[in-house]
Enzyme design. Structure first.
Site, PDB file in Angstrom:
ATOM      1  NE  ARG A 273      -4.129  -1.708   2.098  1.00 54.40           N
ATOM      2  CZ  ARG A 273      -4.868  -2.145   3.104  1.00 54.40           C
ATOM      3  NH1 ARG A 273      -4.633  -1.707   4.337  1.00 54.40           N
ATOM      4  NH2 ARG A 273      -5.841  -2.992   2.891  1.00 54.40           N
TER       5      ARG A 273
ATOM      6  CD  GLU B  14      -4.861  -8.156  -4.553  1.00 56.15           C
ATOM      7  OE1 GLU B  14      -5.438  -9.242  -4.400  1.00 56.15           O
ATOM      8  OE2 GLU B  14      -5.007  -7.213  -3.767  1.00 56.15           O
TER       9      GLU B  14
ATOM     10  CD  GLN C 224      -5.004 -21.041  -3.250  1.00 56.67           C
ATOM     11  OE1 GLN C 224      -5.542 -21.611  -2.317  1.00 56.67           O
ATOM     12  NE2 GLN C 224      -5.429 -21.180  -4.488  1.00 56.67           N
ATOM     13  CB  THR C 225      -0.189 -17.056   1.069  1.00 59.79           C
ATOM     14  OG1 THR C 225       0.021 -18.061   0.055  1.00 59.79           O
ATOM     15  CG2 THR C 225       0.913 -17.201   2.096  1.00 59.79           C
TER      16      THR C 225
ATOM     17  CG  LEU D 296       5.254 -17.189  -0.877  1.00 61.33           C
ATOM     18  CD1 LEU D 296       5.344 -16.135  -1.969  1.00 61.33           C
ATOM     19  CD2 LEU D 296       4.109 -16.861   0.062  1.00 61.33           C
ATOM     20  N   GLY D 297       4.696 -21.827  -1.798  1.00 56.98           N
ATOM     21  CA  GLY D 297       3.815 -22.874  -2.338  1.00 56.98           C
ATOM     22  C   GLY D 297       3.076 -22.423  -3.590  1.00 56.98           C
TER      23      GLY D 297
ATOM     24  CE1 TYR E  29     -10.462 -10.415  -4.944  1.00 57.37           C
ATOM     25  CE2 TYR E  29      -8.209 -11.121  -5.391  1.00 57.37           C
ATOM     26  CZ  TYR E  29      -9.114 -10.442  -4.609  1.00 57.37           C
ATOM     27  OH  TYR E  29      -8.676  -9.751  -3.509  1.00 57.37           O
TER      28      TYR E  29
ATOM     29  CG  ASP F  59     -11.479 -11.948  -1.603  1.00 61.59           C
ATOM     30  OD1 ASP F  59     -12.494 -11.432  -1.077  1.00 61.59           O
ATOM     31  OD2 ASP F  59     -10.327 -11.712  -1.205  1.00 61.59           O
TER      32      ASP F  59
ATOM     33  CB  CYS G  51     -20.893  -7.157  15.390  1.00 55.63           C
ATOM     34  SG  CYS G  51     -20.838  -8.664  14.403  1.00 55.63           S
TER      35      CYS G  51
ATOM     36  CB  CYS H  64     -18.952  -3.589  12.421  1.00 57.52           C
ATOM     37  SG  CYS H  64     -19.297  -3.599  10.655  1.00 57.52           S
TER      38      CYS H  64
ATOM     39  CB  CYS I  63     -24.908  -5.793   9.361  1.00 53.94           C
ATOM     40  SG  CYS I  63     -24.490  -7.540   9.324  1.00 53.94           S
TER      41      CYS I  63
HETATM   42 FE1  SF4 Z   1     -20.749  -7.868  12.241  1.00 52.25          FE
HETATM   43 FE2  SF4 Z   1     -22.223  -7.401  10.096  1.00 52.25          FE
HETATM   44 FE3  SF4 Z   1     -20.190  -5.789  10.654  1.00 52.25          FE
HETATM   45 FE4  SF4 Z   1     -19.724  -8.260   9.821  1.00 52.25          FE
HETATM   46  S1  SF4 Z   1     -20.681  -6.630   8.645  1.00 52.25           S
HETATM   47  S2  SF4 Z   1     -18.730  -7.252  11.543  1.00 52.25           S
HETATM   48  S3  SF4 Z   1     -21.419  -9.372  10.752  1.00 52.25           S
HETATM   49  S4  SF4 Z   1     -22.006  -6.105  11.876  1.00 52.25           S
END
Ligand code: SF4
Length: 364
Positions: free
Chosen positions: A34, A46, A51-52, A89-90, A129, A147, A208, A211, A217
């Site tokens: 970044r 990317e 896978q890692t 890294l595989g 992707y 993804d 959450c 969040c 959500c």
């Molecule tokens: Fe929780 Fe929804 Fe936020 Fe995910 S998007 S952390 S499930 S509140």
């Protein structure tokens, strides 16, 4: 009449976008890829991140970029050197494709990662992707990414139940990702969604209460967070035993081959490896027969060394190394003689390193 599609969010889209973008711009982690918008550096990251995990990728990424600082330097490198910097890294086809793509970018695109989606998709090993991630993050191209991480976030936001990888559900999530994309800020948007999945909306115990988009959500509102995504049915593990021969001459040198057998594609990734065979019943006898048939080497005494475990997806592999002291190593066109104490610098898979570690006098 066609059923109306349920909206994925509980908040207006613009508000949701603003909250996520503000949160990302304030909390974004400093990661090596970044530090700039250089598409080459973003692309390498990317590919490595497929896978890692991020923490595992960082030291490899730093070493790789220190050696191949530009797409030109990668394009000019020898394949073995690229693999050497990838070793550990595989999934080595990623390194081969990266190398082939670098040559194509230099030859066909003047050294600049293509800006058009079709041209990016035409590069070896680049799927939807990776192309969308590089073009959006480097050039702000309005392309949504999807993804496993982003799918989990979107599924929870929209309380989407069931197996997320089921084709229709994945398609539904892909359409949702397109609709939600903040087209004016695709770079920060895609990174923000990925970051949310990495550090807040994690697979287990998502945070959450911290969040930034909890109010949008559905899973949170309906107390369904722990149930989404539904656990995937794991493929039953398959147990495999591989016997490998460490031939050793009096000067401490050994022989590596490019062997198309012994789970070459999965385990040794078409890199230099010890002669090896999948065991059916008697490891030493089968290995002895293999050495005779492929290298014309007779090994009356095979000394069993410490075994090692190795896991590749659903395969649980037991590596059974054997030491065979030989007066001289056979000369073969597809074989390479190397000192056991210089193993650390060779481009080999981690399974081969584990086998080598069992040999007396090897250096890892
Ligand atoms: Fe929780 Fe929804 Fe936020 Fe995910 S998007 S952390 S499930 S509140």
């Amino acid at each position: 009449m066609k059923a109306k599609k349920r909206k994925i969010l509980l908040l207006p889209r613009a508000m949701f976008q603003r909250r996520l973008l503000e949160w990302f711009r304030k909390h974004r982690r400093e990661l090596p890829w970044r530090a700039s918008r250089d598409p080459y550096r973003i692309w390498v990251a990317e590919v490595m991140l497929q896978q890692t995990r991020i923490a595992a990728v960082i030291p490899y990424y730093d070493r790789f970029l220190a050696r191949f600082a530009t797409v030109e330097s990668l394009a000019q490198a020898r394949p073995q050197e690229v693999l050497k910097f990838w070793a550990g890294l595989g999934y080595y086809s990623r390194a081969r494709n990266l190398h082939a793509s670098a040559k194509k970018i230099v030859d066909d695109h003047g050294g600049e990662f293509p800006r058009e989606l079709d041209a990016a998709l035409a590069l070896p090993g680049i799927g939807r992707y990776t192309a969308a991630a590089v073009l959006s993050i480097a050039y702000d191209a309005p392309l949504a990414v999807l993804d496993g991480n982003v799918a989990r976030v979107l599924a929870r936001l929209g309380a989407v139940r069931g197996d997320l990888r089921a084709p229709r559900r994945w398609q539904h999530l892909s359409e949702a990702a397109d609709r939600l994309l903040a087209r004016h800020a695709a770079s920060d948007w895609n990174q923000g969604l990925m970051e949310l999945g990495e550090i807040i909306c994690m697979p287990q115990n998502p945070r959450c209460t911290e969040c930034p988009v909890a109010q949008a959500c559905r899973a949170f509102a309906l107390k369904l967070v722990a149930k989404i995504p539904a656990p995937r049915r794991k493929r039953a593990p398959v147990k495999i035993q591989i016997a490998a021969a460490i031939l050793r001459d009096p000067s401490g040198r050994t022989l590596l081959v490019k062997d198309p057998g012994a789970h070459d594609g999965v385990l040794f990734s078409r890199m230099w490896q010890f002669p090896a065979v999948e065991v059916k019943s008697d490891a030493a006898a089968e290995l002895r027969a293999h050495l005779l048939a492929t290298l014309r080497v007779e090994t009356p005494s095979l000394e069993p060394l410490a075994t090692a475990r190795h896991g590749v997806t659903f395969r649980h592999i037991t590596l059974l190394p054997f030491l065979a002291r030989v007066p001289q190593l056979p000369k073969q066109p597809r074989a390479r003689i190397v000192p056991l104490n210089r193993f650390a610098s060779l481009p080999v898979s981690s399974a081969t390193r584990k086998i080598a570690a069992a040999a007396p006098g090897s250096a890892q």
